[in-house]
Each structure stands twice: as structure tokens, then as C-alpha cells.
Design a protein around this motif. Structure first.
Motif, mmCIF file in Angstrom:
data_model
loop_
_atom_site.group_PDB
_atom_site.id
_atom_site.type_symbol
_atom_site.label_atom_id
_atom_site.label_comp_id
_atom_site.label_asym_id
_atom_site.label_seq_id
_atom_site.Cartn_x
_atom_site.Cartn_y
_atom_site.Cartn_z
ATOM 1 N N THR A 1 107.624 -90.082 -85.012
ATOM 2 C CA THR A 1 108.009 -91.143 -85.949
ATOM 3 C C THR A 1 107.389 -92.483 -85.592
ATOM 4 N N ARG A 2 106.085 -92.529 -85.403
ATOM 5 C CA ARG A 2 105.428 -93.814 -85.089
ATOM 6 C C ARG A 2 105.681 -94.801 -86.220
ATOM 7 N N GLY A 3 106.100 -96.008 -85.848
ATOM 8 C CA GLY A 3 106.349 -97.047 -86.842
ATOM 9 C C GLY A 3 107.769 -97.024 -87.403
ATOM 10 N N TRP A 4 108.557 -96.053 -87.080
ATOM 11 C CA TRP A 4 109.941 -95.965 -87.536
ATOM 12 C C TRP A 4 110.855 -96.603 -86.488
ATOM 13 N N SER A 5 112.047 -96.997 -86.905
ATOM 14 C CA SER A 5 113.032 -97.582 -85.985
ATOM 15 C C SER A 5 114.271 -96.691 -85.925
ATOM 16 N N MET A 6 114.815 -96.549 -84.739
ATOM 17 C CA MET A 6 116.011 -95.723 -84.578
ATOM 18 C C MET A 6 117.245 -96.519 -84.990
ATOM 19 N N LEU A 7 118.086 -95.907 -85.840
ATOM 20 C CA LEU A 7 119.348 -96.526 -86.237
ATOM 21 C C LEU A 7 120.494 -96.088 -85.335
ATOM 22 N N LYS A 8 120.591 -94.784 -85.126
ATOM 23 C CA LYS A 8 121.656 -94.246 -84.288
ATOM 24 C C LYS A 8 121.252 -92.862 -83.800
#
Length: 184
Positions: free
Chosen positions: A132-139
Motif C-alpha cells: 500500500t505505498r502512498g496509503w495511510s493506516m487508519l487502524k
């Protein structure tokens, strides 16, 4: 005057002799435990809360933490008069819990773990970044089950977001350790 001096000397010797008595005390043993026992409504379920200053150690390796600070034989001695077939012991923090099911003889039968929003191990972080390059972890959440001391199933569920799109990535840490053998 001589009589008064003699009486004062006898009184002072009397006070000194009482002050010299030695009182022998019994040995006191002080133990420190990062676990706080809490009552539950279920008669054969026992809950131990982890003190806040030990949460990091517990989350790093719950099974090792349990084995270090919890003595099942001592526990059975304390509650053995209830004569249960098994004991369900839960170790809990605000991030999640570890449940351990022991036989009446003190043998660890099954474990179950469930944690939310914890720090991911390095191998899981690297795999998440790769997928998931470029994605942000929410939880995230971590679930594991096992028989005895061995974990049979482990799974990280990680929710990520990018440009108002969300998706859930599932990572099995046991699959990450299976490196392909280099061919010739």
C-alpha cells in the motif's frame, strides 16, 4: 540527699533495662506483580489487568509476559477448593486481551488474543508498505489462536486510506517468514 541520688540511679537503670529488650519479628515477604486481580461475574473466569507501566512489555509478547508473571500452580492452590474442570484466565489492557484456558491440572490448553491499534512488527510494517505505498493506516487489529504455547492462527487486519478510498489489508505473519529459495 544520698537516698535521692540512689533512687534516681535505680529508676534510670530500670528505664534502660526495659529499653534494651529485643523483639524478634517474623519474616515478611514482599512481591511485586504487574497484574491486578479483578472479580468477574463468571465463577470460573478470572481477570487480571495489566498495570499501565507494563502495557508495552505485555503487548510486545503477551505469552512470554504471562509465563513470566503468572504462576498457574500457585493460582490453582488459591482457587483449588472450587474444584473446576478448567480455568479461564484473562489478561487485559486497554488495547486488548489474552485469554488462557488451563486444565484443572495446570496445563495450558488453548489461548486466544485480540488487540487493537498496536504497533506493528517490522515484517508486517514492511509488507504493508509494499502492498500500500502512498496509503495511510487508519487502524489495525491483531487476532491469534493457539493450542498450548503454540500459535496456530495469526492475522493482522489493517484499514488504510488514500484519496477518500479505504480498504482492509489482511496479513498473516507466518506467511511473511516463508522466503522462496533462490533458484540456480
Amino acid at each position: 540527699m544520698k537516698t535521692l541520688v540512689v533512687i534516681l540511679m535505680l529508676v534510670s537503670f530500670n528505664f534502660n533495662s526495659h529499653a534494651q529488650l529485643i523483639t524478634e519479628l517474623e519474616e515478611t515477604r514482599i512481591d511485586y506483580s504487574p497484574l491486578i486481580f479483578t472479580e468477574t461475574n463468571n465463577p470460573d473466569e478470572y481477570l487480571y489487568k495489566i498495570k499501565d507501566d507494563h502495557t508495552f512489555d505485555f503487548l510486545k509478547n503477551p505469552m512470554a509476559f504471562m509465563e513470566s508473571y503468572f504462576d498457574i500452580s500457585q493460582f490453582i492452590e488459591q482457587v483449588g477448593h472450587k474444584n473446576y474442570d478448567s480455568y479461564l484466565v484473562r489478561f487485559s489492557t486497554d488495547k486488548g486481551f489474552l485469554e488462557a484456558n488451563y486444565s484443572k491440572d495446570g496445563e495450558l490448553k488453548r489461548t486466544r488474543q485480540h488487540f487493537k491499534n498496536i504497533a506493528l512488527p517490522l515484517a508486517v510494517r514492511n509488507e504493508l508498505w509494499r502492498q500500500t505505498r502512498g496509503w495511510s493506516m487508519l487502524k489495525n487489529s491483531y487476532v491469534a489462536k493457539g493450542n498450548g504455547r503454540l500459535l496456530e492462527k495469526e492475522l493482522y487486519r489493517i484499514k488504510v486510506v488514500h484519496n477518500d478510498k479505504t480498504k482492509v489489508i489482511k496479513i498473516d505473519p507466518k506467511e511473511l517468514n516463508k522466503e522462496p529459495v533462490a533458484g540456480m
